[in-house]
Design a protein around this motif. Structure first.
Motif, short mmCIF file in Angstrom:
data_model
loop_
_atom_site.label_atom_id
_atom_site.label_comp_id
_atom_site.label_asym_id
_atom_site.label_seq_id
_atom_site.Cartn_x
_atom_site.Cartn_y
_atom_site.Cartn_z
N THR A 71 41.83 33.78 35.19
CA THR A 71 42.18 34.89 34.29
C THR A 71 42.70 36.06 35.13
N GLN A 72 43.70 35.78 35.91
CA GLN A 72 44.21 36.74 36.88
C GLN A 72 44.84 37.96 36.21
N THR A 73 44.84 39.06 36.95
CA THR A 73 45.33 40.33 36.42
C THR A 73 46.26 40.96 37.45
N GLY A 74 47.47 40.40 37.54
CA GLY A 74 48.44 40.87 38.51
C GLY A 74 48.88 42.30 38.30
N ASP A 75 48.68 42.83 37.09
CA ASP A 75 49.03 44.23 36.83
C ASP A 75 48.18 45.20 37.64
N LEU A 76 46.97 44.80 38.00
CA LEU A 76 46.08 45.70 38.74
C LEU A 76 46.41 45.62 40.22
N SER A 77 47.59 46.10 40.56
CA SER A 77 48.11 46.00 41.92
C SER A 77 49.04 47.17 42.18
N LEU A 105 35.07 42.64 30.69
CA LEU A 105 34.92 42.45 29.26
C LEU A 105 36.21 42.74 28.48
N VAL A 106 37.04 43.63 28.98
CA VAL A 106 38.18 44.07 28.18
C VAL A 106 39.53 43.89 28.86
N THR A 107 39.60 43.80 30.18
CA THR A 107 40.90 43.69 30.85
C THR A 107 41.53 42.34 30.55
N PRO A 108 42.70 42.32 29.93
CA PRO A 108 43.32 41.03 29.60
C PRO A 108 43.89 40.35 30.84
N SER A 109 43.95 39.03 30.80
CA SER A 109 44.63 38.30 31.85
C SER A 109 46.13 38.45 31.66
N ARG A 110 46.87 38.20 32.73
CA ARG A 110 48.33 38.30 32.63
C ARG A 110 48.97 37.28 33.56
N VAL A 119 40.24 31.49 26.35
CA VAL A 119 38.93 31.19 26.94
C VAL A 119 38.20 32.48 27.30
N ARG A 120 38.93 33.44 27.84
CA ARG A 120 38.30 34.71 28.23
C ARG A 120 37.58 35.38 27.06
N THR A 121 38.16 35.27 25.88
CA THR A 121 37.60 35.94 24.70
C THR A 121 36.74 35.01 23.86
N TRP A 122 36.46 33.82 24.34
CA TRP A 122 35.66 32.84 23.61
C TRP A 122 34.20 33.29 23.51
N PHE A 135 38.05 34.54 37.27
CA PHE A 135 37.99 33.29 36.52
C PHE A 135 37.07 33.51 35.33
N ALA A 136 37.36 32.82 34.24
CA ALA A 136 36.48 32.83 33.07
C ALA A 136 35.98 31.42 32.85
N ALA A 137 34.78 31.31 32.29
CA ALA A 137 34.17 30.00 32.08
C ALA A 137 33.38 29.99 30.78
N VAL A 138 33.37 28.83 30.14
CA VAL A 138 32.60 28.60 28.92
C VAL A 138 31.84 27.29 29.09
N GLY A 139 30.56 27.32 28.75
CA GLY A 139 29.79 26.09 28.81
C GLY A 139 28.50 26.24 29.58
N ALA A 140 27.88 25.11 29.86
CA ALA A 140 26.53 25.09 30.39
C ALA A 140 26.39 25.78 31.74
N ARG A 141 27.39 25.69 32.59
CA ARG A 141 27.30 26.25 33.94
C ARG A 141 28.21 27.46 34.13
N ALA A 142 28.62 28.06 33.03
CA ALA A 142 29.58 29.16 33.11
C ALA A 142 29.09 30.30 34.00
#
Length: 284
Positions: A71-77, A105-110, A119-122, A135-142
Motif C-alpha cells: 500500500t505504497q504512498t509515493g506522494d509522501l516524498s 488509518l487514513v492515508t490512501p495508497s497510490r 484491502v487497506r480499507t477492508w 503493507f496492508a494485511a487481512v486475515g489470521a496473521r495480519a
C-alpha cells in the motif's frame, strides 16, 4: 437526443467464485499467507470489481489464511523528484511544509492499483508503519505480518518482507509482472548497496532519513531467469484467473535467487537516483 452507446464489456465474465476456484486450481492452499500483486483490469469483466476479487482470494485462503498487499504512498516524498507528473519548482517549499504526514488509518495508497486500496480499507485490515512503503494485511496473521515495520527501513530486514519470508509466505502475481515483485527488494538489503537520503513529511515537519537505495530496474529480466532456473520438481506455478496470467512462488526462494542475480547482473552505477523511483502514476 440519445446518448452514444458504450461498447459491450470484454470478457471473460469473472465472479468471486471464479477467482476462488481458479486460485485453488493454481495451488493456493487454505491457511497460507499470500503477498499479492494484482492488475484487476487484466482479469476481464469482474462482477463486483475489486471487492469480488478480494473476496475470492480470501475464500481460497480460508479463515486461517492471510492476504498481504503493498500500500505504497509515493506522494509522501520530495516534490523535487516527482516526474509523473512534475510540479513547478516554486511549489516545492509549500508542499514540503504543508503535506500531511503518514497516517496508516487514513492515508490512501497510490500507484499500486485499486485492489491494495480495497484491502487497506477492508474490515479488520492492519497496515504497517513505514510512511512510503507500507503493507496492508487481512486475515489470521495480519497483525504479525505488519508489526515492527521500521520507519527507516523501506523494504529490508525490519519490514514485512522479512516477516513474510520467515512465515514461508508465497507471492501471487495476478495479472502483474515481475517488475511489481517487491520481494526482490529485500535482496537489495543483503548485497552491497549505496545509501540515499530520502525526504518526506514527518510528525514534526519535513524530515530526511538515510535509506538503502532500491530500484526495480531489470526486475522483469530477473523474474524471467528466476522462473527459468527453478528446479524441475518445484517450478513457479502458473495458471490463469479469468484472462489474467497468474504465478505463485515462495517469497524466500525469490529473495535468495535475487541476491545472487543482482550481485552478478546489475551494477549499482546503472541505477537511477532513488527518489525518482517513487512511483506516482496510477497502476491498474
Amino acid at each position: 437526443m440519445a446518448a452514444p452507446s458504450s461498447p459491450p464489456p470484454t470478457g471473460p465474465l469473472v465472479t468471486r467464485g471464479t477467482v476462488a476456484a481458479q486460485l485453488r486450481a493454481l495451488g493456493v492452499r487454505p491457511g497460507e499467507t499470500l503477498l499479492a500483486h494484482t492488475s484487476l483490469s487484466s482479469l476481464g469483466w469482474v462482477c463486483g470489481g475489486a471487492v469480488s476479487l478480494v473476496q475470492g482470494v480470501l475464500d481460497a485462503l480460508g479463515p486461517d489464511g492471510t492476504l498481504v498487499v503493498p500500500t505504497q504512498t509515493g506522494d509522501l516524498s520530495d516534490p523535487a523528484h516527482w516526474a509523473n507528473p512534475p510540479v513547478p519548482q516554486e511549489w516545492w517549499g509549500t508542499i514540503r511544509t504543508s503535506m500531511p504526514p503518514y497516517d496508516p488509518l487514513v492515508t490512501p495508497s497510490r500507484g499500486v492499483g485499486v485492489v491494495p486500496e480495497t484491502v487497506r480499507t477492508w474490515p479488520g485490515a492492519e497496515r504497517s508503519a513505514h510512511p512510503q512503503t507500507s503493507f496492508a494485511a487481512v486475515g489470521a496473521r495480519a497483525a504479525e505480518v505488519v508489526a515492527g515495520h521500521a520507519t527507516d527501513c523501506r523494504l529490508g530486514e525490519r519490514s514485512p518482507l522479512a516477516r513474510l519470508e520467515a512465515l514461508h509466505a508465497r507471492v501471487l502475481l495476478l495479472g502483474a509482472g515481475y517488475d511489481t515483485c517487491t520481494s526482490f527488494h529485500l535482496a537489495e538489503y543483503r548485497i552491497p548497496s549505496p545509501l540515499v537520503r530520502v525526504g518526506r513529511p514527518g510528525p514534526d515537519g519535513w524530515e530526511t532519513v538515510t535509506e538503502v537505495s532500491i530500484s526495480s530496474d531489470r526486475f522483469d529480466e530477473l523474474g524471467h531467469d528466476f522462473e527459468r532456473d527453478r528446479p524441475a520438481g518445484d517450478p513457479v506455478l502458473r495458471g490463469a484467473v479469468g484472462a489474467a496470467d497468474a504465478r505463485l512462488f515462495p517469497v524466500a526462494d525469490a529473495v535468495a535467487y535475487a541476491e545472487r542475480w543482482l550481485a552478478l547482473h546489475r551494477s549499482r552505477e546503472e541505477e537511477i537516483p532513488a527518489p525518482a523511483r517513487l512511483r506516482r502514476g496510477p497502476r491498474t
